[in-house]
Design a protein around this motif. Structure first.
Motif, mmCIF file in Angstrom:
data_model
loop_
_atom_site.group_PDB
_atom_site.id
_atom_site.type_symbol
_atom_site.label_atom_id
_atom_site.label_comp_id
_atom_site.label_asym_id
_atom_site.label_seq_id
_atom_site.Cartn_x
_atom_site.Cartn_y
_atom_site.Cartn_z
ATOM 1 N N THR A 136 -36.067 52.035 45.750
ATOM 2 C CA THR A 136 -35.417 51.237 46.794
ATOM 3 C C THR A 136 -33.900 51.296 46.689
ATOM 4 O OG1 THR A 136 -35.350 49.040 47.799
ATOM 5 C CG2 THR A 136 -35.401 49.122 45.411
ATOM 6 N N ARG A 137 -33.270 51.150 47.817
ATOM 7 C CA ARG A 137 -31.827 50.949 47.893
ATOM 8 C C ARG A 137 -31.606 49.807 48.879
ATOM 9 N NH1 ARG A 137 -32.480 53.746 44.164
ATOM 10 N NH2 ARG A 137 -31.482 55.719 43.605
ATOM 11 N N TYR A 138 -31.379 48.617 48.345
ATOM 12 C CA TYR A 138 -31.170 47.436 49.179
ATOM 13 C C TYR A 138 -32.366 47.164 50.106
ATOM 14 C CZ TYR A 138 -26.442 48.164 47.508
ATOM 15 O OH TYR A 138 -25.345 48.355 46.706
ATOM 16 N N PHE A 168 -47.359 54.839 51.168
ATOM 17 C CA PHE A 168 -46.128 54.742 50.394
ATOM 18 C C PHE A 168 -46.378 54.182 49.001
ATOM 19 C CE2 PHE A 168 -44.505 53.715 54.831
ATOM 20 C CZ PHE A 168 -44.017 54.984 55.071
ATOM 21 N N PHE A 169 -45.494 54.543 48.061
ATOM 22 C CA PHE A 169 -45.421 53.883 46.761
ATOM 23 C C PHE A 169 -43.960 53.848 46.361
ATOM 24 C CE2 PHE A 169 -46.209 58.365 46.155
ATOM 25 C CZ PHE A 169 -45.493 58.770 45.037
ATOM 26 N N VAL A 170 -43.562 52.815 45.610
ATOM 27 C CA VAL A 170 -42.138 52.546 45.437
ATOM 28 C C VAL A 170 -41.778 52.158 44.002
ATOM 29 C CG1 VAL A 170 -41.984 51.766 47.832
ATOM 30 C CG2 VAL A 170 -42.342 50.088 46.005
ATOM 31 N N GLY A 178 -37.632 44.433 46.460
ATOM 32 C CA GLY A 178 -38.094 45.175 47.642
ATOM 33 C C GLY A 178 -39.419 45.885 47.494
ATOM 34 N N GLN A 179 -40.316 45.383 46.635
ATOM 35 C CA GLN A 179 -41.627 46.023 46.487
ATOM 36 C C GLN A 179 -42.360 46.108 47.835
ATOM 37 O OE1 GLN A 179 -43.672 47.139 43.613
ATOM 38 N NE2 GLN A 179 -41.635 47.408 42.739
ATOM 39 N N GLU A 180 -42.176 45.104 48.671
ATOM 40 C CA GLU A 180 -42.830 45.120 49.983
ATOM 41 C C GLU A 180 -41.903 45.633 51.082
ATOM 42 O OE1 GLU A 180 -44.508 41.278 50.724
ATOM 43 O OE2 GLU A 180 -46.211 41.641 49.400
ATOM 44 N N THR A 181 -40.643 45.163 51.086
ATOM 45 C CA THR A 181 -39.758 45.554 52.193
ATOM 46 C C THR A 181 -39.429 47.044 52.179
ATOM 47 O OG1 THR A 181 -37.749 45.041 50.921
ATOM 48 C CG2 THR A 181 -38.692 43.271 52.263
ATOM 49 N N THR A 182 -39.421 47.657 51.003
ATOM 50 C CA THR A 182 -39.119 49.090 50.933
ATOM 51 C C THR A 182 -40.183 49.902 51.661
ATOM 52 O OG1 THR A 182 -38.027 48.746 48.805
ATOM 53 C CG2 THR A 182 -38.603 51.006 49.371
ATOM 54 N N ALA A 183 -41.438 49.514 51.494
ATOM 55 C CA ALA A 183 -42.520 50.178 52.228
ATOM 56 C C ALA A 183 -42.518 49.749 53.686
ATOM 57 C CB ALA A 183 -43.860 49.848 51.576
ATOM 58 N N TRP A 184 -42.288 48.450 53.891
ATOM 59 C CA TRP A 184 -42.326 47.901 55.237
ATOM 60 C C TRP A 184 -41.291 48.573 56.147
ATOM 61 C CZ3 TRP A 184 -40.020 42.526 56.664
ATOM 62 C CH2 TRP A 184 -40.375 42.201 57.982
#
Length: 258
Positions: A136-138, A168-170, A178-184
């Motif tokens: 993730t980046r922000y 996706f996986f992060v 951002g475990q959820e927002t990065t994929a979202w």
């Protein structure tokens, strides 16, 4: 007439019996050499024909990893894909956009040379399903992965990826990173391509509800917490990645095969 005149058939001599059966000698009539040769050739040709090749579903695992956290999930994810009969996981990393001197200053370890760089976005057409991994980046995907998605313009124009399953996986630094927002936020990439987003939901069972240890991952996909960069993926996080690989392969198999 005198005795032995031959007019009365001998009791010892059997009368001739009419028969439609071919004489025994006919059963031993040799097959013409030409027929023998043709039969032999046909048998040899049949034996020489190789069995049909087993075509496996290809699940591409395309990722970016700076410090190796996402890469560790990707490798375990491949194990999960390969565990499904008729499926094969193929690892690719996206091109690096940072110069080597910057990576050295950031103390990024060298990339695994056994994992090839995906040379062109057009290669995605060959996949039956795709799993994208990135840090993730922000709260959104890293610039390297975004740059790769930005290179898929021609595929988008022709809708070559439409209907293709993807997930996706992060990796994030912290639990709120951002475990959820990065994929979202990445779902928009799939939506424009017409791809089918395949989240894992709560199919991992009890492992999704455990509170015994710190665990990355969410219903959107597997994940790992990197902390300050020194923390490595735990067995539970790797197990979730393996599960996602199996789950994705089984979904693709259900969608693609008749």
């Amino acid at each position: 007439m005198g005795k032995g005149g031959g007019c009365v058939p001998s009791k010892k001599r059997q009368p001739a019996v009419a028969s439609n059966d071919a004489p025994s000698s006919a059963l031993n009539v040799p097959i013409p050499t030409e027929q023998k040769s043709q039969a032999s050739n046909e048998a040899l040709e049949a034996a020489a024909i190789p069995p049909p090749a087993v075509v496996k579903l290809k699940i591409f695992i395309v990722f970016y990893s700076m410090y190796g956290h996402v890469e560790s999930l990707a490798k375990r994810m491949k194990k999960g894909v390969d565990g499904i009969d008729g499926a094969e996981g193929v690892l690719y990393r996206v091109p690096e956009t940072l110069p080597s001197e910057v990576l050295e200053q950031m103390k990024a370890p060298p990339k695994d040379p056994e994992i090839p760089v995906i040379t062109a976005a057009a290669e995605l057409e060959e996949a039956d399903g795709i799993l994208f991994g990135f840090p993730t980046r922000y709260g959104a995907m890293a610039a390297q992965m975004k740059a790769f998605f930005d290179s898929t313009g021609q595929l988008w124009k022709e809708q070559k990826l439409a209907g293709k399953p993807a997930g996706f996986f992060v990796s994030t630094g912290t639990q709120g990173g951002g475990q959820e927002t990065t994929a979202w936020t990445a779902i928009t990439q799939l939506a424009h391509h017409g791809m089918l987003f395949v989240p894992i939901g709560y199919t991992f069972g009890a492992g999704m509800f455990s509170m015994d240890d710190i665990r990355g991952g969410s219903p959107y996909g597997a994940g790992v917490f990197a902390g300050d960069g020194t923390r490595q993926a735990t067995e539970r996080e790797l197990s979730l990645a393996e599960h996602q690989g199996k789950y994705m392969a089984s979904i693709v198999k259900r969608l693609v095969l008749p």
